[in-house]
Design a protein around this motif. Structure first.
Motif, short mmCIF file in Angstrom:
data_model
loop_
_atom_site.label_atom_id
_atom_site.label_comp_id
_atom_site.label_asym_id
_atom_site.label_seq_id
_atom_site.Cartn_x
_atom_site.Cartn_y
_atom_site.Cartn_z
N LYS A 34 -4.90 -19.39 4.69
CA LYS A 34 -4.60 -18.05 4.60
C LYS A 34 -3.51 -17.76 3.60
O LYS A 34 -2.71 -16.75 3.37
CB LYS A 34 -3.17 -18.46 6.39
N LYS A 35 -2.68 -19.33 2.45
CA LYS A 35 -2.24 -19.33 1.40
C LYS A 35 -2.92 -18.24 0.84
O LYS A 35 -1.86 -17.31 -0.04
CB LYS A 35 -1.64 -20.34 1.51
N TRP A 36 -4.00 -18.31 0.70
CA TRP A 36 -5.24 -17.11 -0.06
C TRP A 36 -4.75 -16.16 0.25
O TRP A 36 -4.92 -15.14 -0.68
CB TRP A 36 -6.49 -17.90 -0.28
N LEU A 37 -5.15 -16.21 1.57
CA LEU A 37 -5.33 -14.47 1.86
C LEU A 37 -3.65 -13.72 1.77
O LEU A 37 -3.95 -12.60 1.64
CB LEU A 37 -5.13 -14.66 3.56
N VAL A 38 -3.02 -14.50 1.21
CA VAL A 38 -1.30 -13.67 1.66
C VAL A 38 -1.93 -13.25 -0.46
O VAL A 38 -1.40 -11.64 -0.27
CB VAL A 38 -0.27 -15.01 1.22
N ILE A 39 -2.06 -13.94 -1.11
CA ILE A 39 -2.53 -12.83 -2.60
C ILE A 39 -3.35 -12.06 -2.30
O ILE A 39 -3.03 -11.37 -3.47
CB ILE A 39 -3.39 -15.05 -4.10
N ILE A 40 -4.54 -12.36 -1.57
CA ILE A 40 -5.51 -11.48 -1.93
C ILE A 40 -4.30 -10.36 -1.27
O ILE A 40 -5.07 -8.98 -1.46
CB ILE A 40 -6.40 -11.68 -0.61
N PHE A 41 -3.15 -10.10 -0.14
CA PHE A 41 -3.09 -9.49 0.21
C PHE A 41 -3.07 -8.81 -0.18
O PHE A 41 -1.95 -7.29 -0.45
CB PHE A 41 -1.61 -9.23 1.91
N LEU A 42 -1.22 -8.98 -1.03
CA LEU A 42 -0.53 -8.99 -2.43
C LEU A 42 -1.27 -8.33 -3.03
O LEU A 42 -0.71 -6.97 -3.71
CB LEU A 42 -0.15 -10.19 -2.65
N ALA A 43 -2.66 -8.52 -3.76
CA ALA A 43 -3.59 -7.51 -4.50
C ALA A 43 -3.84 -6.65 -4.03
O ALA A 43 -3.81 -5.22 -4.81
CB ALA A 43 -4.58 -8.39 -5.31
N MET A 44 -4.29 -6.32 -2.95
CA MET A 44 -4.36 -5.36 -2.15
C MET A 44 -3.71 -4.00 -1.82
O MET A 44 -4.37 -2.88 -2.34
CB MET A 44 -5.12 -5.54 -0.88
N VAL A 45 -2.50 -4.57 -1.83
CA VAL A 45 -1.41 -3.32 -2.04
C VAL A 45 -0.89 -2.96 -3.24
O VAL A 45 -1.12 -1.99 -3.07
CB VAL A 45 0.12 -4.48 -1.42
N VAL A 46 -1.11 -3.74 -3.67
CA VAL A 46 -0.89 -3.49 -5.54
C VAL A 46 -1.81 -2.21 -5.93
O VAL A 46 -1.83 -1.19 -6.59
CB VAL A 46 -0.97 -4.12 -6.50
N GLU A 47 -3.44 -3.05 -5.54
CA GLU A 47 -4.63 -1.69 -5.46
C GLU A 47 -4.47 -0.86 -5.00
O GLU A 47 -4.88 0.27 -5.51
CB GLU A 47 -5.86 -3.07 -5.52
N THR A 48 -3.55 -0.66 -3.81
CA THR A 48 -3.55 1.00 -2.81
C THR A 48 -3.00 1.84 -3.42
O THR A 48 -3.04 2.87 -3.76
CB THR A 48 -3.12 0.14 -1.75
N CYS A 49 -1.80 0.95 -4.31
CA CYS A 49 -0.51 1.84 -4.64
C CYS A 49 -1.38 2.32 -6.29
O CYS A 49 -0.60 3.38 -6.65
CB CYS A 49 1.00 0.97 -5.15
N MET A 50 -1.81 1.68 -6.56
CA MET A 50 -2.35 2.67 -7.56
C MET A 50 -3.47 3.37 -7.54
O MET A 50 -3.60 4.51 -8.15
CB MET A 50 -2.94 1.40 -8.88
N SER A 51 -4.00 3.28 -6.54
CA SER A 51 -5.01 4.29 -6.48
C SER A 51 -4.45 5.20 -5.49
O SER A 51 -4.42 6.69 -6.11
CB SER A 51 -6.01 3.59 -4.98
N LEU A 52 -3.23 5.15 -5.16
CA LEU A 52 -1.96 6.32 -4.35
C LEU A 52 -1.89 7.16 -5.73
O LEU A 52 -1.40 8.54 -6.01
CB LEU A 52 -1.89 5.64 -3.63
N ALA A 53 -0.83 6.17 -6.04
CA ALA A 53 -0.33 7.00 -7.45
C ALA A 53 -1.27 7.68 -8.54
O ALA A 53 -0.70 8.50 -9.23
CB ALA A 53 0.42 6.06 -8.05
N THR A 54 -2.40 7.36 -8.44
CA THR A 54 -3.64 8.66 -9.37
C THR A 54 -3.61 10.13 -10.02
O THR A 54 -3.59 9.91 -10.94
CB THR A 54 -4.93 7.97 -9.36
N PRO A 55 -3.68 10.69 -8.65
CA PRO A 55 -3.60 12.07 -9.07
C PRO A 55 -1.48 12.85 -9.62
O PRO A 55 -1.68 13.75 -9.95
CB PRO A 55 -3.85 12.81 -7.42
N TRP A 56 -0.93 11.78 -9.27
CA TRP A 56 0.61 12.40 -9.57
C TRP A 56 0.38 13.00 -11.31
O TRP A 56 1.19 14.23 -11.64
CB TRP A 56 1.60 11.36 -9.96
N PRO A 57 0.27 12.08 -11.83
CA PRO A 57 -0.22 12.55 -13.55
C PRO A 57 -0.40 13.83 -14.11
O PRO A 57 -0.02 15.22 -14.49
CB PRO A 57 -0.57 12.26 -14.35
N LEU A 58 -1.44 14.42 -12.89
CA LEU A 58 -2.54 15.14 -12.87
C LEU A 58 -1.76 16.51 -12.29
O LEU A 58 -1.96 16.82 -13.12
CB LEU A 58 -3.89 15.46 -12.48
#
Length: 618
Positions: A34-58
Motif C-alpha cells: 500500500k505504501k507504493w500504491l500511494v506513490i502510484i496514486f500521486l503520480a496518477m493525479v499529476v498525470e491526470t492534471c497535466m492531461s486535463l490542462a493540455t488544451p488550455w494553452p490552445l
C-alpha cells in the motif's frame, strides 16, 4: 537497486483470499504494497492534471492571441504584460507551457508505470506462492480427481491474467475515473448545458456495459476452460512421450490436440465477437453527442455567446470524457478475464486441506518404530471401502511384508501411516500415540520411502540423493551411495556426483534409479522405512543388486514392504496377506506356505511362472 520490500518468506502469511468479490480480492493482494500504491496514486493525479490542462494553452492562443477576447479572471494580470506585439511572446509562453506539461506528465507516467508493474510482479509472485503452498498441503485425494495440466494452467495463465489486470487494467480504471471527475468540473465551468448531455448519456452507456459484462464473462470462462483442457492434453502427451512412441500413437495424440485446440479457437472467436460488438455501439453514441454539441456550439459562437476557443476546448473535453467511458467498456473483457481467473484461483484456495494439522500438534521425538492400526477403515469413495476394520501391530525393528491381489488395499495401508490420507474410522498409532497428535512434517520426517518408480528430479546426482535431507554432508552422501551399491556407477559418470540427471531420471536404468532412491532413504536415516514394491520393475540381475542395497538400508529399522514379488518378503518377520480390504492371513513365509491358503496359492503361481517346468510337476 531493489526498492520494494521482500515478500513474506512464509507463503502461508499471504492474505487469505476469502471473498469472491473482485475489488476485495484485488485489495487483499495489493495491501502489502500500500505504501507504493500511494506513490502510484500521486503520480496518477499529476498525470491526470497535466492531461486535463493540455488544451488550455490552445484556447488562450485562439481566444486571446489570435482573437481579441479577454483572458480568464485568474490570468487577467497578464494582459498588461502581453499586449500588441508582445502577444507573440505570449504564444511562446503558451507553447513552452505545453512542453513543460508534457515533460511533467511523462515523468509522472514513468513513475506510475514503473511502480505499477513492480507491484503487479510482486502480487503475482505472492499469489503464485500462495496457490502452490496450498496445493502442496492438500490431501492426495485432491490429485486423484484433478488434472495436473489444469492446475498448471491456473498457476501460470490465470496468475498472469491477474498480473496484467493489476499492472494495467486496474490502474487505467483509476486514471479514467479521475479523468472523468476532473473533466466534469471543467466542462461545467465552460458550459453547464452541454455538460448535461454527457451526464445524461453516460448512465445508459454504463448500463449497457454492465449488461455486456455478463455475456463477456461467460465467453471468457469457456475460453479459459478450453485452454486448461488443451494444456492438460499437452502435458499428458509430453509426459507419456515414451509410451506414445512405443505404441506408435503420435497421430492419436495430435488428433486430441487438434480437437481441443479448435475448441479453444471457437471459444476465443466467440468471445471476440461479443467484445467486438461493444466498441461500434459506443463509438456511434459518442459521435451523436459530439455532433449535437458541435451544432449547438457553432450557433452559440455565431451569436457571440461562446468563444471559438471555449467550443474547441469543450469538444476536446467531451471527446476525452467519453474516451475513459469507452476505455471502461473495452476493459469489460479484461475485467471478465480477471474475474474468471480469480474464481479459478479461489476454487483451489477454497478447497479444504483434508489432512488437517491440529493447532496443538507436537514435533515427535525419534520413533522407536512401533506401529498399531486400531480398527482402521478407509474409503476414497464412501460407497466403495478400500480398508475394512484393519487391526494390526508392528513391533520396533520388525520386517513386515504386505501382499495380496491387486486392489486389495496394500498401498493404502502405508499411505495412512504417513498421513497422505486419514482413516475414515479408527486410529493409526506410532509409539502409542495417535499420529494426528504429531505435526505432519515431524511425522513424515521420520518415515523413509523407496518406491516402485523412484521419482528423480532434474538436477545433479548429489542433489537427488540429498533431496530428503538437503543439509547432508558430502561424506554422508557418498556413504549413502556406497550402502546403496550406487557409488560405483556414479563414479563412472562424466562428472561423478555433479552429473545432471535428466527429467524423471530417464537417463538412468531402472536399477540405477532404484539405488539412488535407496541412497536417498539412507541419507534421510528414518527409523521407519516403507518399501513399495521396490524391485517390481527390475530384472533379476538388477533386483539382486537392489536387494543387497536394501539389506544395508533395513538394518536397525522398522521396515514395511509392499510386495508383488513374494521373493522380496520371504525373510520377513511377519507377513500380512490382504484380500478385499481385509487381512485374511498373517505369519512367516514358512507358516503361510504350510497353511495352504491365499499366500500359498500366490507363491505357487509365482514359482510356476518363474520355472515353467513346475507346471508339469504340479
Amino acid at each position: 537497486m531493489k526498492v520494494f520490500p521482500e515478500p513474506n518468506a512464509d507463503p502461508a502469511a499471504v492474505h487469505t483470499l476469502a471473498s469472491k468479490n473482485l475489488a476485495k480480492l484485488v485489495w487483499a493482494m495489493v495491501k502489502p504494497y500500500k505504501k507504493w500504491l500511494v506513490i502510484i496514486f500521486l503520480a496518477m493525479v499529476v498525470e491526470t492534471c497535466m492531461s486535463l490542462a493540455t488544451p488550455w494553452p490552445l484556447k488562450i492562443i485562439i481566444d486571446n492571441v489570435i482573437g481579441h477576447h479577454k483572458l480568464p479572471g485568474w490570468l487577467a494580470w497578464m494582459e498588461g504584460v502581453f499586449t500588441g506585439e508582445n502577444k507573440l511572446q505570449f504564444a511562446a509562453v503558451a507553447a513552452i507551457t505545453v512542453v513543460l506539461m508534457a515533460i511533467i506528465g511523462s515523468v509522472a507516467s514513468y513513475i506510475d508505470n514503473y511502480f505499477t508493474e513492480s507491484v503487479a510482479q510482486y502480487v503475482s509472485n505472492d499469489l503464485r506462492r500462495r496457490i502452490y503452498h496450498h496445493l502442496q498441503r492438500l490431501s492426495l485425494t485432491y490429485y486423484d480427481t484433478h488434472q495436473t495440466g489444469k492446475l498448471l494452467s491456473t498457476l501460470t495463465s490465470d496468475v498472469s491474467t491477474i498480473q496484467d489486470f493489476a499492472s494495467s487494467t486496474l490502474m487505467n480504471i483509476i486514471v479514467d475515473c479521475l479523468t472523468i471527475i476532473g473533466m466534469l468540473g471543467i466542462m461545467f465551468y465552460l458550459n453547464p448545458g452541454f455538460t448535461m448531455v454527457a451526464i445524461v448519456v453516460t448512465p445508459f452507456l454504463l448500463f449497457f456495459v454492465a449488461r455486456f459484462k455478463k455475456a463477456m464473462k461467460k465467453a471468457t470462462h469457456e475460453v479459459r476452460l478450453d485452454q486448461s483442457n488443451m494444456l492438460a492434453v499437452l502435458q499428458q502427451g509430453l509426459e507419456s512421450i515414451r509410451a506414445v512412441n512405443a505404441f506408435g500413437r503420435q497421430q492419436l495424440e495430435e488428433d486430441r490436440l487438434k480437437k481441443v485446440s479448435l475448441e479453444t479457437v471457437d471459444a476465443a472467436l466467440k468471445a471476440r465477437r461479443v467484445k467486438s460488438a461493444l466498441s461500434p455501439i459506443i463509438t456511434v453514441t459518442i459521435a451523436l453527442c459530439t455532433g449535437l454539441v458541435l451544432w449547438k456550439g457553432t450557433d452559440l459562437v455565431l451569436k457571440n455567446a461562446m468563444t471559438v476557443g471555449s467550443l474547441t476546448v469543450f469538444l476536446w473535453y467531451m471527446n476525452k470524457f467519453f474516451s475513459p467511458v469507452q476505455d471502461l467498456a473495452k476493459m469489460t473483457s479484461n475485467i471478465a478475464q480477471a474475474t474468471v481467473a480469480l474464481e479459478r484461483i479461489q476454487a483451489i484456495l477454497d478447497t479444504e486441506i483434508i489432512i488437517v494439522e491440529r493447532p496443538n500438534a507436537i514435533v515427535p521425538e525419534k520413533f522407536t518404530g512401533r506401529i498399531y492400526f486400531d480398527h482402521v477403515s478407509f474409503a476414497y469413495n464412501p460407497e466403495s471401502p478400500v480398508l475394512k476394520d484393519i487391526t494390526l501391530e508392528i513391533l520396533p525393528g520388525q520386517r513386515i511384508g504386505i501382499c495380496g491381489p491387486t486392489g486389495c488395499g496394500k498401498s493404502t495401508i502405508v499411505s495412512l501411516i504417513a498421513r497422505f490420507y486419514d482413516p475414515t474410522s479408527g486410529r493409526v498409532l506410532i509409539d502409542g500415540k495417535d499420529i494426528t497428535d504429531f505435526t505432519i512434517d515431524g511425522l513424515r520426517g521420520q518415515i523413509g520411502y523407496v518406491l516402485q518408480d523412484t521419482a528423480l528430479f532434474y538436477g545433479s546426482v548429489r542433489e537427488n540423493i540429498a533431496y530428503g535431507r538437503p543439509e547432508a554432508t558430502e561424506e554422508e552422501i557418498i556413504e549413502a551411495a556406497k550402502l546403496a551399491n550406487a557409488h560405483e556407477f556414479i563414479a563412472r559418470m562424466p562428472h561423478g556426483y555433479d552429473t545432471l540427471v535428466g527429467e524423471r531420471g530417464y537417463t538412468l536404468s531402472g536399477g540405477q534409479r532404484q539405488r539412488l532412491g535407496i541412497a536417498r532413504a539412507v541419507v534421510r536415516n528414518s527409523p521407519i522405512l516403507i518399501l513399495d514394491e521396490p524391485t517390481a520393475a527390475l530384472d533379476q540381475e538388477a533386483e539382486k543388486i537392489v536387494m543387497e542395497a536394501l539389506e544395508n538400508l533395513m538394518e536397525g529399522r522398522t521396515v514395511i514392504t509392499i510386495a508383488h514379488r513374494l521373493s522380496t518378503i520371504c525373510d520377513a518377520d511377519k507377513i500380512f496377506v490382504m484380500r478385499d480390504g481385509h487381512i485374511v492371513e498373517e505369519g512367516t513365509h514358512d507358516e503361510l506356505v504350510g497353511k495352504g491358503g491365499l499366500y500359498a496359492e500366490l507363491y505357487r503361481v509365482q514359482v510356476s511362472a518363474k520355472h515353467p517346468i513346475h507346471k508339469i510337476i504340479l
